[in-house]
Design a protein around this motif. Sequence first.
Motif, PDB file in Angstrom:
ATOM      1  N   MET A   1       0.766  -1.284  -0.062  1.00 23.93           N
ATOM      2  CA  MET A   1      -0.078  -0.113  -0.037  1.00 23.93           C
ATOM      3  C   MET A   1       0.998   1.395  -0.081  1.00 23.93           C
ATOM      4  N   LEU A   2       1.916   1.123   0.828  1.00 18.22           N
ATOM      5  CA  LEU A   2       2.910   2.398   0.553  1.00 18.22           C
ATOM      6  C   LEU A   2       3.529   2.462  -0.685  1.00 18.22           C
ATOM      7  N   ASP A   3       3.932   1.413  -1.433  1.00 14.40           N
ATOM      8  CA  ASP A   3       4.673   1.615  -2.554  1.00 14.40           C
ATOM      9  C   ASP A   3       3.542   2.006  -3.727  1.00 14.40           C
ATOM     10  N   GLU A   4       2.408   1.181  -3.901  1.00 16.40           N
ATOM     11  CA  GLU A   4       1.391   1.343  -4.822  1.00 16.40           C
ATOM     12  C   GLU A   4       0.673   2.665  -4.712  1.00 16.40           C
TER      13      GLU A   4
ATOM     14  N   LEU B   1      -0.081   9.798   3.395  1.00 18.22           N
ATOM     15  CA  LEU B   1       0.276   8.823   4.384  1.00 18.22           C
ATOM     16  C   LEU B   1      -0.927   8.704   5.339  1.00 18.22           C
ATOM     17  N   PRO B   2      -1.381  10.030   5.815  1.00 24.99           N
ATOM     18  CA  PRO B   2      -2.413   9.988   6.837  1.00 24.99           C
ATOM     19  C   PRO B   2      -3.562   9.425   6.590  1.00 24.99           C
ATOM     20  N   GLU B   3      -3.814   9.172   5.234  1.00 25.65           N
ATOM     21  CA  GLU B   3      -5.356   8.611   4.587  1.00 25.65           C
ATOM     22  C   GLU B   3      -5.020   7.057   4.691  1.00 25.65           C
ATOM     23  N   LEU B   4      -3.630   6.644   4.289  1.00 24.66           N
ATOM     24  CA  LEU B   4      -3.298   5.127   4.469  1.00 24.66           C
ATOM     25  C   LEU B   4      -3.177   4.504   5.896  1.00 24.66           C
ATOM     26  N   ALA B   5      -2.673   5.385   6.700  1.00 23.86           N
ATOM     27  CA  ALA B   5      -2.779   5.158   8.030  1.00 23.86           C
ATOM     28  C   ALA B   5      -4.065   4.965   8.375  1.00 23.86           C
ATOM     29  N   ARG B   6      -4.973   5.726   8.059  1.00 21.32           N
ATOM     30  CA  ARG B   6      -6.379   5.647   8.542  1.00 21.32           C
ATOM     31  C   ARG B   6      -6.942   4.207   8.261  1.00 21.32           C
TER      32      ARG B   6
ATOM     33  N   LEU C   1       8.297   1.464  11.293  1.00 16.93           N
ATOM     34  CA  LEU C   1       9.285   2.246  10.751  1.00 16.93           C
ATOM     35  C   LEU C   1       9.841   1.963   9.500  1.00 16.93           C
ATOM     36  N   VAL C   2       9.658   2.620   8.576  1.00 17.75           N
ATOM     37  CA  VAL C   2       9.614   2.258   6.773  1.00 17.75           C
ATOM     38  C   VAL C   2      10.631   3.297   6.359  1.00 17.75           C
ATOM     39  N   ASP C   3      11.507   2.781   5.540  1.00 18.43           N
ATOM     40  CA  ASP C   3      12.266   3.546   4.454  1.00 18.43           C
ATOM     41  C   ASP C   3      11.628   3.705   3.270  1.00 18.43           C
ATOM     42  N   LEU C   4      11.129   4.837   2.813  1.00 14.24           N
ATOM     43  CA  LEU C   4      10.224   5.048   1.639  1.00 14.24           C
ATOM     44  C   LEU C   4      11.208   5.124   0.451  1.00 14.24           C
ATOM     45  N   ALA C   5      12.774   4.912   0.718  1.00 14.49           N
ATOM     46  CA  ALA C   5      13.520   5.287  -0.286  1.00 14.49           C
ATOM     47  C   ALA C   5      14.465   3.851  -0.493  1.00 14.49           C
ATOM     48  N   ALA C   6      14.252   2.806   0.313  1.00 15.03           N
ATOM     49  CA  ALA C   6      14.941   1.674   0.090  1.00 15.03           C
ATOM     50  C   ALA C   6      14.242   0.648  -0.454  1.00 15.03           C
TER      51      ALA C   6
ATOM     52  N   TYR D   1       3.511 -12.098  -4.889  1.00 11.44           N
ATOM     53  CA  TYR D   1       4.116 -10.890  -4.857  1.00 11.44           C
ATOM     54  C   TYR D   1       5.749 -11.218  -5.110  1.00 11.44           C
ATOM     55  N   VAL D   2       6.074 -12.595  -5.160  1.00  7.73           N
ATOM     56  CA  VAL D   2       7.464 -12.961  -5.089  1.00  7.73           C
ATOM     57  C   VAL D   2       7.871 -12.260  -6.670  1.00  7.73           C
ATOM     58  N   GLY D   3       9.072 -11.644  -6.524  1.00  7.26           N
ATOM     59  CA  GLY D   3       9.544 -11.143  -7.933  1.00  7.26           C
ATOM     60  C   GLY D   3       9.103  -9.880  -8.044  1.00  7.26           C
ATOM     61  N   ARG D   4       8.239  -9.281  -7.023  1.00  6.56           N
ATOM     62  CA  ARG D   4       7.741  -7.714  -7.284  1.00  6.56           C
ATOM     63  C   ARG D   4       9.056  -6.862  -6.389  1.00  6.56           C
ATOM     64  N   THR D   5       9.202  -5.803  -7.313  1.00  7.18           N
ATOM     65  CA  THR D   5      10.059  -4.855  -6.703  1.00  7.18           C
ATOM     66  C   THR D   5       9.228  -3.840  -6.151  1.00  7.18           C
ATOM     67  N   PHE D   6       9.621  -3.557  -4.782  1.00  9.07           N
ATOM     68  CA  PHE D   6       9.062  -2.560  -3.919  1.00  9.07           C
ATOM     69  C   PHE D   6       9.884  -1.367  -3.837  1.00  9.07           C
TER      70      PHE D   6
END
Length: 463
Positions: free
Chosen positions: A347-350, A359-364, A393-398, A416-421
Amino acid sequence: MNRLDLIIRKGTVVLQDECRQLDIGIRNGKIAALGENLAFSEQTPVYDAKGLTILPGMIDAHVHFNEPALGHWEGFVTGSASLAAGGCTTYIDMPLNGVPPTVRLSALELKLEAAEGQSHVDYALWGGLVPGNISELEGLAQAGVIGFKAFMSCPGGEGEDIFAEVDDETLVNGMKEIARLGLVLALHAESEEIVSKLAAEAVQADKRSALDFIATRPIAAEVEAVNRALGYAKQTGCKLHFVHISSAEAVQVITEAKAQGLDVTVETCPHYLTLTDVEVERLGSVAKCAPPIRTVEDQARLWAELKAGRFDIIASDHSPSPKPMKQGDFFAAWGGISGAQSSLELMLDEGHLRRGIPLPELARMLALAPAKRFGLYPRKGEIAIGADADLALVDLAAGYTLQESDLLYRHKQSPYVGRTFGCSVKSTFLRGVKVYERGVGVESAIEGVWLRHSASIGGGLDG
């Protein structure tokens, strides 16, 4: 501020309405302070979160861990470990697939015995509504289930002690009782009449491919069941929660019911938002589920509903099985997706990185709304003073590419195996204790606890 047990410094904290760089002070498992440059003693342990985004731990309201008796499909140990690795700190386990299913008090006690001391994160439990168990609902409610789950289409399974779908009489009478108890009824809404007829016709015509299966569970079957359940809710006053809704058409019907004053919420899952029938055809039964994954056009309409704020909750519907059960004939294969470890990152990636959803909407949808709907708030669901220090704790750039070896499920399979996040969960904290660190794994310094509804009907939360 010299009595803190831990301080997490300089992270971008996702609050209800904004994101701010803050320190988080933790005492006795709770968030005790939020602020810029919090004062603390030299003895206070410090976790440097600079460059990381801190979200409330996900609350996954829809997982199947299959205990008692079917822990070899997925049990509390591996299931909760995968959730911890995915930034989830609380889950609600569904009542079916275990033997016996959680449709009476004795079965709940067996599930609790299986869960005790085995979960890496906190948990609540659903009870079940099936034909013949309405007299059991009050006992389950008083024992502490968070709500009840029913199927309007056949969930599958064989033997005497299975979780059967409800007929209309059971559904109406069950709703009356659940309304009296003050709890929520969660519904798998697909018309059994429609899907069974179409499935029989497909098998008769020897149409058994992935796309043939999808065609047997059309959007019309979902919409019919949703409409019927909403009609019964109007009659009974029962609070409803529709699980894993797969179509914008059904969302629109539910949205209209909300506008009319019905107490109803709606959930979808990451697989409906990130996979299409094209991937199902390519991947095979590892991506089989019910309702099925739909077309790219259907998915686009689903995203439009999400962006408009019409979804309440996002949950995984993690429904694992041994690998042999996912192989062979598509119609006969087990219908469930293993995805709990990837839900937050998906959900953070897509949703955020690719589509710009705040982000607050996703967290909701991932934390606050399930906490409020199922009686876990204000202890769970947001980063706020007094709440449990449940943090992802998420690294949004990693970014990284998911490998089978990354999965902590008992059976290492996932669509999701093989998917790049574009992001990754760096660490997860449960009640102020780190339970996962990327590169290290799941840590067992604290046990998850059962979050039990108060014994008084309509009461609060124990745990």
